[in-house]
Design an enzyme around this catalytic site. Sequence first.
Site, PDB file in Angstrom:
ATOM      1  CE  LYS A 174      -4.324   1.240  -0.085  1.00 34.64           C
ATOM      2  NZ  LYS A 174      -5.419   0.615  -0.889  1.00 34.64           N
ATOM      3  N   GLY A 181     -19.127   6.836  -3.802  1.00 35.62           N
ATOM      4  CA  GLY A 181     -18.097   7.096  -4.817  1.00 35.62           C
ATOM      5  C   GLY A 181     -18.002   6.084  -5.840  1.00 35.62           C
ATOM      6  CB  VAL A 207     -16.890   0.864  -4.485  1.00 38.90           C
ATOM      7  CG1 VAL A 207     -17.375  -0.223  -3.969  1.00 38.90           C
ATOM      8  CG2 VAL A 207     -15.389   0.739  -4.927  1.00 38.90           C
ATOM      9  N   GLY A 231     -21.297   5.887   1.545  1.00 40.40           N
ATOM     10  CA  GLY A 231     -20.344   6.268   0.765  1.00 40.40           C
ATOM     11  C   GLY A 231     -20.713   5.941  -0.848  1.00 40.40           C
TER      12      GLY A 231
HETATM   13  P1  NAI Z   1     -14.224   7.032  -3.553  1.00 42.03           P
HETATM   14  O1  NAI Z   1     -13.164   8.091  -3.255  1.00 42.03           O
HETATM   15  O2  NAI Z   1     -14.757   7.112  -4.937  1.00 42.03           O
HETATM   16  O3  NAI Z   1     -15.671   7.224  -2.523  1.00 42.03           O
HETATM   17  C1  NAI Z   1     -15.693   7.354  -1.057  1.00 42.03           C
HETATM   18  C2  NAI Z   1     -16.887   7.976  -0.933  1.00 42.03           C
HETATM   19  O4  NAI Z   1     -16.979   7.917   0.426  1.00 42.03           O
HETATM   20  C3  NAI Z   1     -16.786   9.630  -1.225  1.00 42.03           C
HETATM   21  O5  NAI Z   1     -17.376   9.944  -2.004  1.00 42.03           O
HETATM   22  C4  NAI Z   1     -16.675  10.167   0.264  1.00 42.03           C
HETATM   23  O6  NAI Z   1     -17.222  11.493   0.276  1.00 42.03           O
HETATM   24  C5  NAI Z   1     -17.540   9.319   0.911  1.00 42.03           C
HETATM   25  N1  NAI Z   1     -17.101   9.137   2.399  1.00 42.03           N
HETATM   26  C6  NAI Z   1     -16.193   9.210   3.209  1.00 42.03           C
HETATM   27  N2  NAI Z   1     -16.532   9.018   4.415  1.00 42.03           N
HETATM   28  C7  NAI Z   1     -17.913   8.878   4.530  1.00 42.03           C
HETATM   29  C8  NAI Z   1     -18.570   8.875   5.780  1.00 42.03           C
HETATM   30  N3  NAI Z   1     -18.264   8.628   6.775  1.00 42.03           N
HETATM   31  N4  NAI Z   1     -20.028   8.622   5.388  1.00 42.03           N
HETATM   32  C9  NAI Z   1     -20.511   8.343   4.071  1.00 42.03           C
HETATM   33  N5  NAI Z   1     -19.671   8.952   3.178  1.00 42.03           N
HETATM   34  C10 NAI Z   1     -18.313   8.986   3.359  1.00 42.03           C
HETATM   35  O7  NAI Z   1     -13.607   5.704  -3.061  1.00 42.03           O
HETATM   36  P2  NAI Z   1     -14.015   4.369  -3.518  1.00 42.03           P
HETATM   37  O8  NAI Z   1     -12.969   3.935  -4.637  1.00 42.03           O
HETATM   38  O9  NAI Z   1     -15.506   4.089  -4.006  1.00 42.03           O
HETATM   39  O10 NAI Z   1     -13.824   3.494  -2.487  1.00 42.03           O
HETATM   40  C11 NAI Z   1     -14.417   3.254  -1.347  1.00 42.03           C
HETATM   41  C12 NAI Z   1     -13.982   2.231  -0.282  1.00 42.03           C
HETATM   42  O11 NAI Z   1     -13.902   1.044  -1.058  1.00 42.03           O
HETATM   43  C13 NAI Z   1     -12.610   2.308   0.220  1.00 42.03           C
HETATM   44  O12 NAI Z   1     -12.402   2.050   1.396  1.00 42.03           O
HETATM   45  C14 NAI Z   1     -11.555   1.767  -0.607  1.00 42.03           C
HETATM   46  O13 NAI Z   1     -10.370   1.515  -0.001  1.00 42.03           O
HETATM   47  C15 NAI Z   1     -12.493   0.420  -0.889  1.00 42.03           C
HETATM   48  N6  NAI Z   1     -12.027  -0.231  -2.084  1.00 42.03           N
HETATM   49  C16 NAI Z   1     -11.969   0.243  -3.398  1.00 42.03           C
HETATM   50  C17 NAI Z   1     -11.666  -0.353  -4.605  1.00 42.03           C
HETATM   51  C18 NAI Z   1     -11.852   0.190  -5.864  1.00 42.03           C
HETATM   52  O14 NAI Z   1     -11.731  -0.573  -6.922  1.00 42.03           O
HETATM   53  N7  NAI Z   1     -12.119   1.544  -6.000  1.00 42.03           N
HETATM   54  C19 NAI Z   1     -11.182  -1.761  -4.302  1.00 42.03           C
HETATM   55  C20 NAI Z   1     -11.147  -2.303  -3.030  1.00 42.03           C
HETATM   56  C21 NAI Z   1     -11.476  -1.686  -2.094  1.00 42.03           C
END
Ligand code: NAI
Length: 348
Positions: free
Chosen positions: A82, A181, A183, A179
Amino acid sequence: MSVHVLDAMAREGFEELLALHDRRSGLRAFLAIHDTVRGPAFGGIRRWGYRSERDALGDCLRLARAMTYKCALADLPAGGAKLVVLDREDVDWPAAYSYLGEVVERMGGRFYTGPDVGTGPVELASMSARTRFVTDPGPEGPGELAESTAEGVFRGIEACLEHLDGEADWSRRRIVVQGLGAVGGNLARRLAEKGARVLGADLDPQRAEKLCAELEIECLDPARAIDTPCDVFAPCALGGVIHDVTLNRLDTRIVAGGANNVLAKALHGDRLHERGVLVAPDFVQSSGALIRGTFFHLEGRRVPVHEIGERIKAVVRSVLERARAEDAPPPRIAVREAEERIAAWRRS
Ligand code: NAI
């Protein structure tokens, strides 16, 4: 660096930890390589406003180790790593990501990196000019990483519902997605298409309102996501959201999302198990992007998203069955199985 870091590395089998400071851009970051016994280490770049260096380092080590566990249960010829970047105002970000590209290139293929929270296509594009070992966000890259993750989470939720009730029966389910985003947004779309009642929450109100309107789902105040009654709570924001305080506020039958390290401590999973809440093994559920990326980089092949979902569902199901047979929390079973496999790699 304190000697306790080395003790922790030795205890948990880490190979390498780099503390990075770039004079030109002002970047500060940690890069942890957990395991390269089976193949190169894979791990995305997280950029986050950590409260302290200590928090950033702790997150880096936890996330790197979780990546090795993901590789072990997904049976991939790879290990975990990481890169964690401290988000600060005085950093020249284009220069910082360029520098990171050089660091990754110097590692010569021992470490492959890609997106994570805070690092998206723009940052990756500036790195890919400097290194071959980063996920190219364009048409030349593996593509569909977040879709692969969301599909794995979706099929994992399906496995949990079938495990408890014999069928998914989406139209009867109330599912909170924390969340929205890359995912969580993708997952909410899949669930809404199946007719589930989806409630979405995001700290970014504009993102939340836009997506909820588009999918015609209910928008939740993010402060209420954890205690809103539901069948499935799907954490897709950051890790550690289930801790001493939130544990007793959860009002759900299933916890199954895409965030890494959802439980602040393994004990929180035990408490939920005692209360009859099914907790899916998060590092299995969220391994979609890793599966897609590993096959692309090591074999030049793009595994179809639906195949990734099938594969993840089968692993989630087998962990749940083993957990039921032993009356143990599924996350404990998944960790044990991963550790057994990692120990076997290291022995051989
Ligand atoms: P992202 O940055 O696109 O989305 C995360 C979203 O969560 C953002 O919109 C943010 O405003 C929101 N957020 C943060 N804290 C929050 C809270 N307390 N309450 C509500 N919303 C909140 O990130 P992504 O790529 O969607 O990843 C999400 C999770 O999935 C992370 O933990 C990441 O490590 C995990 N992950 C993602 C992968 C991927 O393919 N993108 C692969 C494996 C795990």
